[in-house]
Design an enzyme around this catalytic site. Sequence first.
Site, short mmCIF file in Angstrom:
data_model
loop_
_atom_site.label_atom_id
_atom_site.label_comp_id
_atom_site.label_asym_id
_atom_site.label_seq_id
_atom_site.Cartn_x
_atom_site.Cartn_y
_atom_site.Cartn_z
N ASP A 1 0.04 5.28 1.18
CA ASP A 1 -0.20 6.10 2.13
C ASP A 1 0.04 5.31 3.46
O ASP A 1 -1.00 4.61 3.52
CB ASP A 1 -1.41 6.96 1.76
N ASP B 1 0.91 -1.03 0.07
CA ASP B 1 0.00 0.09 0.07
C ASP B 1 0.87 1.27 -0.03
O ASP B 1 2.06 1.08 0.43
CB ASP B 1 -0.83 0.06 1.36
#
Length: 165
Positions: free
Chosen positions: A10, A8
């Site tokens: 952020d 992922d």
Amino acid sequence: MQKAIFLDRDGVINSDLGHYYIYRINDFIINKGIIDSLKCFQEAGYKLFIVSNQGGVAKGIYSREDVDKVHDYLESKLKENGIYLQEIYYCPHHESVARCECRKPSPYMINQAIEKYNIDIKTSYLIGDSKRDIEAAEAAGIKGIKIESNEDISIYCNKILKGEI
């Protein structure tokens, strides 16, 4: 077949402290442990991918061009350290605007990479900081590793490389 690490963005690759959306280079701070961990994964033969929801595009908060600038910046910083991402996948949609098939927890982005790059799901992982990241990993048939937002992933890197996860 290739083994892969999906990450992922952020809260995993970069800090999201103080920001709900990260879309400016000035706000993009690479988290501690990312450079060394990605280098170790790459040296161990893993292909590296980012899979990220970027719903601020659909909401009109920022543009695809903003996302591309941040990704270009990230890739340049990684290349300075000899790290190369295979591909960055992101979903520009948000369920509050319109439904789509790519937004995590859908495995769509992961499945695209699996098919395109002949990824071995048995030896691949996703590292994420939300429940939807892990749900997407599981739906794609890969192992999901849930971390705390902005946590140093080095410990997980070491466990993966030692076969402990």
